[in-house]
Design an enzyme around this catalytic site. Structure first.
Site, PDB file in Angstrom:
ATOM      1  N   ARG A 218      30.004 -40.858  28.288  1.00 38.04           N
ATOM      2  CA  ARG A 218      30.994 -40.107  27.497  1.00 38.04           C
ATOM      3  C   ARG A 218      32.321 -40.848  27.390  1.00 38.04           C
ATOM      4  O   ARG A 218      33.088 -40.617  26.464  1.00 38.04           O
ATOM      5  CB  ARG A 218      31.187 -38.713  28.091  1.00 38.04           C
ATOM      6  CG  ARG A 218      30.126 -37.737  27.703  1.00 38.04           C
ATOM      7  CD  ARG A 218      30.265 -37.255  26.261  1.00 38.04           C
ATOM      8  NE  ARG A 218      31.273 -36.204  26.143  1.00 38.04           N
ATOM      9  CZ  ARG A 218      32.431 -36.322  25.532  1.00 38.04           C
ATOM     10  NH1 ARG A 218      32.759 -37.469  24.974  1.00 38.04           N
ATOM     11  NH2 ARG A 218      33.282 -35.308  25.469  1.00 38.04           N
TER      12      ARG A 218
ATOM     13  N   TYR B 172      28.790 -18.487  16.832  1.00 40.95           N
ATOM     14  CA  TYR B 172      29.777 -19.572  16.686  1.00 40.95           C
ATOM     15  C   TYR B 172      30.238 -19.709  15.236  1.00 40.95           C
ATOM     16  O   TYR B 172      31.418 -19.919  14.969  1.00 40.95           O
ATOM     17  CB  TYR B 172      29.186 -20.903  17.161  1.00 40.95           C
ATOM     18  CG  TYR B 172      29.110 -21.008  18.666  1.00 40.95           C
ATOM     19  CD1 TYR B 172      30.220 -21.387  19.412  1.00 40.95           C
ATOM     20  CD2 TYR B 172      27.927 -20.731  19.342  1.00 40.95           C
ATOM     21  CE1 TYR B 172      30.154 -21.474  20.791  1.00 40.95           C
ATOM     22  CE2 TYR B 172      27.852 -20.817  20.719  1.00 40.95           C
ATOM     23  CZ  TYR B 172      28.972 -21.192  21.444  1.00 40.95           C
ATOM     24  OH  TYR B 172      28.901 -21.269  22.804  1.00 40.95           O
TER      25      TYR B 172
ATOM     26  N   ARG C  12      28.267 -33.217  32.466  1.00 47.99           N
ATOM     27  CA  ARG C  12      29.445 -33.820  33.086  1.00 47.99           C
ATOM     28  C   ARG C  12      29.427 -33.842  34.600  1.00 47.99           C
ATOM     29  O   ARG C  12      30.267 -34.483  35.215  1.00 47.99           O
ATOM     30  CB  ARG C  12      30.699 -33.108  32.577  1.00 47.99           C
ATOM     31  CG  ARG C  12      31.042 -33.539  31.161  1.00 47.99           C
ATOM     32  CD  ARG C  12      32.063 -32.630  30.548  1.00 47.99           C
ATOM     33  NE  ARG C  12      31.497 -31.300  30.414  1.00 47.99           N
ATOM     34  CZ  ARG C  12      32.144 -30.254  29.912  1.00 47.99           C
ATOM     35  NH1 ARG C  12      33.390 -30.375  29.539  1.00 47.99           N
ATOM     36  NH2 ARG C  12      31.541 -29.093  29.802  1.00 47.99           N
TER      37      ARG C  12
HETATM   38  O1  CP3 Z   1      19.954 -31.179  29.843  1.00 46.67           O
HETATM   39  C1  CP3 Z   1      20.444 -31.487  28.767  1.00 46.67           C
HETATM   40  O2  CP3 Z   1      20.342 -32.598  28.262  1.00 46.67           O
HETATM   41  C2  CP3 Z   1      21.230 -30.403  28.087  1.00 46.67           C
HETATM   42  C3  CP3 Z   1      21.514 -30.586  26.663  1.00 46.67           C
HETATM   43  C4  CP3 Z   1      22.257 -29.398  26.094  1.00 46.67           C
HETATM   44  C5  CP3 Z   1      23.598 -29.474  25.624  1.00 46.67           C
HETATM   45  N1  CP3 Z   1      23.887 -28.301  24.993  1.00 46.67           N
HETATM   46  C6  CP3 Z   1      24.503 -30.633  25.733  1.00 46.67           C
HETATM   47  C7  CP3 Z   1      25.952 -30.374  25.865  1.00 46.67           C
HETATM   48  C8  CP3 Z   1      21.783 -28.123  25.835  1.00 46.67           C
HETATM   49  C9  CP3 Z   1      20.456 -27.509  26.218  1.00 46.67           C
HETATM   50  C10 CP3 Z   1      22.825 -27.437  25.131  1.00 46.67           C
HETATM   51  C11 CP3 Z   1      22.696 -26.090  24.592  1.00 46.67           C
HETATM   52  C12 CP3 Z   1      23.906 -25.339  24.272  1.00 46.67           C
HETATM   53  N2  CP3 Z   1      25.049 -25.777  23.650  1.00 46.67           N
HETATM   54  C13 CP3 Z   1      24.040 -23.958  24.467  1.00 46.67           C
HETATM   55  C14 CP3 Z   1      22.957 -23.057  25.016  1.00 46.67           C
HETATM   56  C15 CP3 Z   1      22.803 -23.257  26.473  1.00 46.67           C
HETATM   57  C16 CP3 Z   1      23.839 -22.589  27.290  1.00 46.67           C
HETATM   58  O3  CP3 Z   1      24.435 -23.291  28.106  1.00 46.67           O
HETATM   59  O4  CP3 Z   1      24.013 -21.388  27.130  1.00 46.67           O
HETATM   60  C17 CP3 Z   1      25.319 -23.579  24.011  1.00 46.67           C
HETATM   61  C18 CP3 Z   1      25.907 -22.193  24.063  1.00 46.67           C
HETATM   62  C19 CP3 Z   1      25.934 -24.727  23.488  1.00 46.67           C
HETATM   63  C20 CP3 Z   1      27.258 -24.832  22.823  1.00 46.67           C
HETATM   64  C21 CP3 Z   1      28.160 -25.725  23.581  1.00 46.67           C
HETATM   65  N3  CP3 Z   1      28.038 -27.092  23.628  1.00 46.67           N
HETATM   66  C22 CP3 Z   1      29.288 -25.374  24.349  1.00 46.67           C
HETATM   67  C23 CP3 Z   1      29.762 -23.949  24.570  1.00 46.67           C
HETATM   68  C24 CP3 Z   1      29.853 -26.555  24.837  1.00 46.67           C
HETATM   69  C25 CP3 Z   1      31.140 -26.726  25.576  1.00 46.67           C
HETATM   70  C26 CP3 Z   1      31.163 -26.106  26.887  1.00 46.67           C
HETATM   71  C27 CP3 Z   1      30.468 -26.944  27.934  1.00 46.67           C
HETATM   72  O5  CP3 Z   1      29.703 -26.380  28.701  1.00 46.67           O
HETATM   73  O6  CP3 Z   1      30.764 -28.135  27.991  1.00 46.67           O
HETATM   74  C28 CP3 Z   1      29.012 -27.617  24.419  1.00 46.67           C
HETATM   75  C29 CP3 Z   1      29.181 -29.025  24.721  1.00 46.67           C
HETATM   76  C30 CP3 Z   1      28.035 -29.684  25.426  1.00 46.67           C
HETATM   77  N4  CP3 Z   1      26.727 -29.602  25.042  1.00 46.67           N
HETATM   78  C31 CP3 Z   1      28.133 -30.557  26.557  1.00 46.67           C
HETATM   79  C32 CP3 Z   1      26.832 -30.991  26.823  1.00 46.67           C
HETATM   80  C33 CP3 Z   1      26.412 -31.964  27.881  1.00 46.67           C
HETATM   81  C34 CP3 Z   1      29.417 -30.996  27.239  1.00 46.67           C
HETATM   82  C35 CP3 Z   1      30.209 -31.795  26.261  1.00 46.67           C
HETATM   83  C36 CP3 Z   1      30.890 -33.014  26.811  1.00 46.67           C
HETATM   84  O7  CP3 Z   1      30.210 -33.946  27.246  1.00 46.67           O
HETATM   85  O8  CP3 Z   1      32.119 -33.060  26.714  1.00 46.67           O
END
Ligand code: CP3
Length: 321
Positions: free
Chosen positions: A15, A128, A6
């Site tokens: 998005r 989770y 984001r």
């Molecule tokens: O560089 C990339 O393309 C990153 C891709 C990526 C995402 N999630 C996309 C995402 C990766 C490597 C992850 C891994 C992930 N997801 C982890 C491990 C990495 C870390 O940060 O510790 C975890 C714990 C998650 C679970 C998760 N997904 C959470 C807790 C959230 C919400 C909180 C947040 O940071 O937004 C997500 C959503 C998420 N995954 C987003 C993205 C880009 C944001 C969602 C959105 O666009 O609204």
């Protein structure tokens, strides 16, 4: 770490048109999002656009990415009966779209830029599934470990088996390295890690396609680093709460390290970013096997030009060494 997201206006534009899960499930759009930071920032590797929780959707636990709240699991798995009801995951039919994204990305990437695939480590994914979302204290998880260790073990085995197939599928689709995210493992004592996590992370890493480098990452892990190293991985990912030189000495120089700039540094002026980045490179001491990275993902408040400045600073400083 997460490099798409984001903080990038071009990601927010995508998005605005697609829900998060919908984006993950559309290989053309997910491939485009994977390539955005590569093009804008000039980073040395692409990170597959996906999420660690995609693998739990076929467990039928009611996964949702609620707007502004992060992931929610509507039917958390909190007791032995719920674990017993879990069916093995058919990875190809449920998350095959991720492999299609990886193939598309690999076709589009310049040859000098490898694709890094990833999955959640079994503990962090289980956290989770059991808690139902993010947690502060992981009390449901710990309760299951202590009260129903057999159920905990079974849950970890289901996740290990699915995740192994999932990561090997990403590798077959072109990922040249894989990262295992045990993001929340720092909630555990070393004893709990040793007993309830290490054997499963080790089993998973043991099932992965040989010769493909594995990066094993967690946060809040300063007391767990030697154990994570024991569990496996060619590279240990470090968050910013440790000094890189001390952490490397603790895991041993026969593995690489990745890290470990505090992502919040990118909110500050370029002078501070430069000073902190250079200090990390000094701590790495020019030793082969250091992958410069943030200590966790890019924060959504980050100005993209500061991320670009960091990439340029690291490239420039490492070419001087
Ligand atoms: O560089 C990339 O393309 C990153 C891709 C990526 C995402 N999630 C996309 C995402 C990766 C490597 C992850 C891994 C992930 N997801 C982890 C491990 C990495 C870390 O940060 O510790 C975890 C714990 C998650 C679970 C998760 N997904 C959470 C807790 C959230 C919400 C909180 C947040 O940071 O937004 C997500 C959503 C998420 N995954 C987003 C993205 C880009 C944001 C969602 C959105 O666009 O609204």
């Amino acid at each position: 770490m997460r490099q798409a997201g984001r903080y990038l206006p071009e990601y927010r534009a995508m998005r605005a048109r697609h829900g998060f899960l919908e984006l993950c499930k559309s290989p053309a759009a997910a491939a485009e999002v994977t390539l955005q930071p590569v093009e804008r920032l000039g980073v040395d590797a692409a990170i597959l656009f996906a999420d660690i929780l995609l693998i739990v959707e076929p467990l039928d636990v009611g996964l949702e990415f609620a707007t502004g709240e992060g992931p929610v699991i509507h039917r958390p798995v909190r007791d032995a009966e719920a674990v017993a009801r879990l069916k093995p995951v058919d990875v190809e039919s449920s998350v095959g779209f991720v492999f299609e994204t990886a193939r598309k990305v690999c076709r589009a990437l310049p040859p000098r830029v490898p694709l890094v695939g990833f999955a959640g480590a079994p503990f962090t994914v289980a956290s989770y599934v059991v808690e139902g979302g993010p947690s502060r204290d992981y009390l449901w998880v710990k309760r299951m470990m202590y009260e129903a260790p057999g159920a905990w073990r079974r849950l970890m085995e289901v996740l290990v088996d699915a995740t192994a197939v999932y990561l090997n599928g990403q590798i077959a689709a072109g990922a040249q390295a894989v990262q295992l995210f045990d993001s929340w493992v720092g909630a555990l004592s070393p004893d709990d890690y040793r007993e309830h996590v290490l054997p499963h992370s080790r089993a998973l890493i043991g099932k992965l396609t040989p010769e493909v480098p594995v990066i094993h990452f967690g946060t809040g892990t300063s007391a767990l680093l030697p154990l994570m190293r024991e569990a496996g991985g060619d590279v240990i990912g470090l968050d910013w709460r440790v000094d890189l030189d001390a952490a490397w000495a603790a895991v041993g120089y026969d593995v690489g390290v990745q890290g470990n700039l505090d992502p919040a540094t990118l909110l500050g002026p370029v002078g501070t970013i430069r000073a902190r980045a250079e200090r990390i490179l000094e701590r790495a001491g020019g030793r082969p096997g250091h992958i410069f990275n943030l200590g966790h993902g890019v924060l959504k408040e980050t100005p993209p030009e500061n991320v670009k400045a960091l990439v340029d600073i690291v490239h420039e400083a490492s070419s001087r060494r």
